[in-house]
Design an enzyme around this catalytic site. Structure first.
Site, PDB file in Angstrom:
ATOM      1  CB  SER A  23      -0.973  -0.010   1.178  1.00 26.67           C
ATOM      2  OG  SER A  23      -1.941  -1.000   0.966  1.00 26.67           O
ATOM      3  CE  LYS A  72      -9.034  -5.519   5.914  1.00 30.49           C
ATOM      4  NZ  LYS A  72      -9.005  -6.111   4.595  1.00 30.49           N
ATOM      5  N   GLY A 131     -11.740 -19.178   5.347  1.00 23.35           N
ATOM      6  CA  GLY A 131     -11.531 -18.133   6.347  1.00 23.35           C
ATOM      7  C   GLY A 131     -12.815 -17.353   6.574  1.00 23.35           C
TER       8      GLY A 131
HETATM    9  P1  NAP Z   1      -8.489 -11.657   9.560  1.00 18.44           P
HETATM   10  O1  NAP Z   1      -9.644 -10.753   9.839  1.00 18.44           O
HETATM   11  O2  NAP Z   1      -7.484 -11.856  10.631  1.00 18.44           O
HETATM   12  O3  NAP Z   1      -9.091 -13.081   9.120  1.00 18.44           O
HETATM   13  C1  NAP Z   1      -8.256 -14.166   8.803  1.00 18.44           C
HETATM   14  C2  NAP Z   1      -9.073 -15.453   8.730  1.00 18.44           C
HETATM   15  O4  NAP Z   1      -8.158 -16.510   8.408  1.00 18.44           O
HETATM   16  C3  NAP Z   1      -9.740 -15.851  10.043  1.00 18.44           C
HETATM   17  O5  NAP Z   1     -10.924 -16.551   9.762  1.00 18.44           O
HETATM   18  C4  NAP Z   1      -8.708 -16.781  10.675  1.00 18.44           C
HETATM   19  O6  NAP Z   1      -9.279 -17.759  11.528  1.00 18.44           O
HETATM   20  C5  NAP Z   1      -8.184 -17.484   9.441  1.00 18.44           C
HETATM   21  N1  NAP Z   1      -6.833 -17.989   9.679  1.00 18.44           N
HETATM   22  C6  NAP Z   1      -5.742 -17.279  10.087  1.00 18.44           C
HETATM   23  N2  NAP Z   1      -4.660 -18.082  10.172  1.00 18.44           N
HETATM   24  C7  NAP Z   1      -5.090 -19.344   9.836  1.00 18.44           C
HETATM   25  C8  NAP Z   1      -4.452 -20.605   9.760  1.00 18.44           C
HETATM   26  N3  NAP Z   1      -3.148 -20.749  10.031  1.00 18.44           N
HETATM   27  N4  NAP Z   1      -5.198 -21.699   9.415  1.00 18.44           N
HETATM   28  C9  NAP Z   1      -6.523 -21.549   9.127  1.00 18.44           C
HETATM   29  N5  NAP Z   1      -7.186 -20.368   9.174  1.00 18.44           N
HETATM   30  C10 NAP Z   1      -6.474 -19.268   9.525  1.00 18.44           C
HETATM   31  O7  NAP Z   1      -7.668 -11.145   8.284  1.00 18.44           O
HETATM   32  P2  NAP Z   1      -8.224 -10.368   6.990  1.00 18.44           P
HETATM   33  O8  NAP Z   1      -8.172  -8.911   7.211  1.00 18.44           O
HETATM   34  O9  NAP Z   1      -9.502 -11.002   6.589  1.00 18.44           O
HETATM   35  O10 NAP Z   1      -7.055 -10.687   5.925  1.00 18.44           O
HETATM   36  C11 NAP Z   1      -6.830 -12.006   5.481  1.00 18.44           C
HETATM   37  C12 NAP Z   1      -5.843 -12.037   4.317  1.00 18.44           C
HETATM   38  O11 NAP Z   1      -6.397 -11.379   3.182  1.00 18.44           O
HETATM   39  C13 NAP Z   1      -4.509 -11.354   4.600  1.00 18.44           C
HETATM   40  O12 NAP Z   1      -3.477 -12.103   3.999  1.00 18.44           O
HETATM   41  C14 NAP Z   1      -4.657 -10.010   3.904  1.00 18.44           C
HETATM   42  O13 NAP Z   1      -3.410  -9.446   3.520  1.00 18.44           O
HETATM   43  C15 NAP Z   1      -5.478 -10.417   2.682  1.00 18.44           C
HETATM   44  N6  NAP Z   1      -6.253  -9.293   2.132  1.00 18.44           N
HETATM   45  C16 NAP Z   1      -5.935  -8.842   0.886  1.00 18.44           C
HETATM   46  C17 NAP Z   1      -6.676  -7.795   0.350  1.00 18.44           C
HETATM   47  C18 NAP Z   1      -6.339  -7.280  -1.032  1.00 18.44           C
HETATM   48  O14 NAP Z   1      -6.695  -6.144  -1.329  1.00 18.44           O
HETATM   49  N7  NAP Z   1      -5.739  -8.069  -1.873  1.00 18.44           N
HETATM   50  C19 NAP Z   1      -7.708  -7.207   1.067  1.00 18.44           C
HETATM   51  C20 NAP Z   1      -8.015  -7.722   2.306  1.00 18.44           C
HETATM   52  C21 NAP Z   1      -7.272  -8.757   2.842  1.00 18.44           C
HETATM   53  P3  NAP Z   1      -9.335 -17.572  13.134  1.00 18.44           P
HETATM   54  O15 NAP Z   1     -10.517 -16.704  13.391  1.00 18.44           O
HETATM   55  O16 NAP Z   1      -9.477 -18.952  13.622  1.00 18.44           O
HETATM   56  O17 NAP Z   1      -8.023 -16.934  13.540  1.00 18.44           O
END
Ligand code: NAP
Length: 295
Positions: A23, A72, A131
């Site tokens: 970003s 978020k 997720g």
């Molecule tokens: P978040 O709110 O922390 O959610 C992550 C999810 O993944 C939760 O359901 C979590 O489960 C699960 N998880 C985490 N580690 C895990 C593991 N080792 N095994 C299984 N499940 C796991 O994060 P987020 O904001 O949604 O972001 C998630 C990803 O998307 C990140 O890599 C972020 O960089 C990417 N992203 C990219 C964009 C883009 O513009 N390209 C936009 C948004 C997000 P628990 O609840 O059990 O921890």
């Protein structure tokens, strides 16, 4: 990059981790092109300090904030108002300054997620989302507008999965979209993967990793042996590009989408909300991010 002077405004990203983030690269490239005297910084922040940090940044006249993993939903507490979409999905990735040192919470991930899917017809299709965190909420909201048939949420955590399904099912039922949650530790996910037309990874598994170890592939490498080449794989992760999971998809001749177009589109929407400008140089944002990934 613009020279930072006494008049330069701060804009930035709060999350944990943030050192993988593209970003700052793409935002600062856009500001230079747009003639905005702003500087975008990625600032690591843990959950306990999020409310204090957002409040302090507002008092320091910060022009806007992006919020990323894992805050978020937590950041809702720091918002005095929410846009309709942010309120519907209870997830915020953009804070817009409001009078009296307050913040409005918005979500530009929904539009960002839909951008690379605009040439795909997903009407009546089966979708899997891996997720159930903040970005999964934006993904399901986006899918809601594509008139898909069914979405299956695969997660490791019963509690967060239950909360997710309850909060999203009202929204989806209005469009007759069926939603089901399955715990990957308890149920065999293979039949769901075999029938899926689109699978979206919203977990951070594979992020910032060049290793081919099993734990860097969602649900483990073996799960993907049954993948059909009709299935589109969409990984929200953009660093590395492609992830190990998308490499498997390419080997299976699946259409693959990485997270870069989403990143650029959600970032461009945030800039529009902060600046009031209608035109944002998305191509410059994308090429600056691509160049940085190749360096
Ligand atoms: P978040 O709110 O922390 O959610 C992550 C999810 O993944 C939760 O359901 C979590 O489960 C699960 N998880 C985490 N580690 C895990 C593991 N080792 N095994 C299984 N499940 C796991 O994060 P987020 O904001 O949604 O972001 C998630 C990803 O998307 C990140 O890599 C972020 O960089 C990417 N992203 C990219 C964009 C883009 O513009 N390209 C936009 C948004 C997000 P628990 O609840 O059990 O921890």
């Amino acid at each position: 990059m613009n020279t930072i002077t006494g008049k330069t405004y701060l804009v930035g990203l709060l999350g944990q981790p943030v050192n993988h983030s593209l970003s700052p690269i793409m935002h600062n490239a856009a500001y230079e092109e747009m003639g905005l005297d702003w500087c975008y910084l990625a600032m690591p922040c843990d959950k306990n300090n999020l409310e204090k940090a957002t409040k302090a940044l507002r008092y320091l006249n910060c022009k806007g904030l992006n919020i990323t993993i894992p805050h978020k939903q937590e950041v809702l507490k720091a918002c005095n108002k929410l846009t309709e979409i942010a309120n519907d999905i209870q997830a915020v990735n953009t804070l817009i300054p409001e009078k009296n040192n307050q913040w409005i919470g918005a979500n530009t991930d929904v539009e960002g997620f839909l951008t690379p899917l605009k040439n795909h017809n997903l009407k009546d299709k089966n979708v899997i989302v891996m997720g159930c965190g903040g970005s999964a909420r934006a993904v399901v909201m986006g899918l809601n507008s594509l008139n898909i048939r069914k979405v299956t949420i695969i997660s490791r955590n019963d509690n967060s999965l239950d909360v997710f399904i309850k909060s999203m099912s009202n929204l989806l039922s209005k469009k007759n979209i069926f939603i089901k949650g399955i715990n990957s530790k308890e149920l065999n996910v293979l039949p769901y993967i075999e029938e899926a037309d689109l699978i979206v990874n919203t977990t951070p598994i594979g992020m910032n990793s060049k290793s081919t170890k099993q734990e860097n592939i969602p649900l483990g490498r073996k799960t993907w042996d049954c993948l059909h080449n009709k299935t589109i794989l969409y990984d929200l992760i953009y660093n590395p590009r492609p992830t190990n999971w998308l490499k498997i998809g390419k080997q299976k001749n699946c259409f693959t989408i990485d997270g870069l177009d989403m990143l650029v589109a959600q970032g461009a929407c945030s800039i529009k909300l902060w600046s009031g400008f209608k035109d944002v140089p998305v191509q410059i944002m994308k090429s600056s991010a691509e160049k940085h990934l190749m360096d």
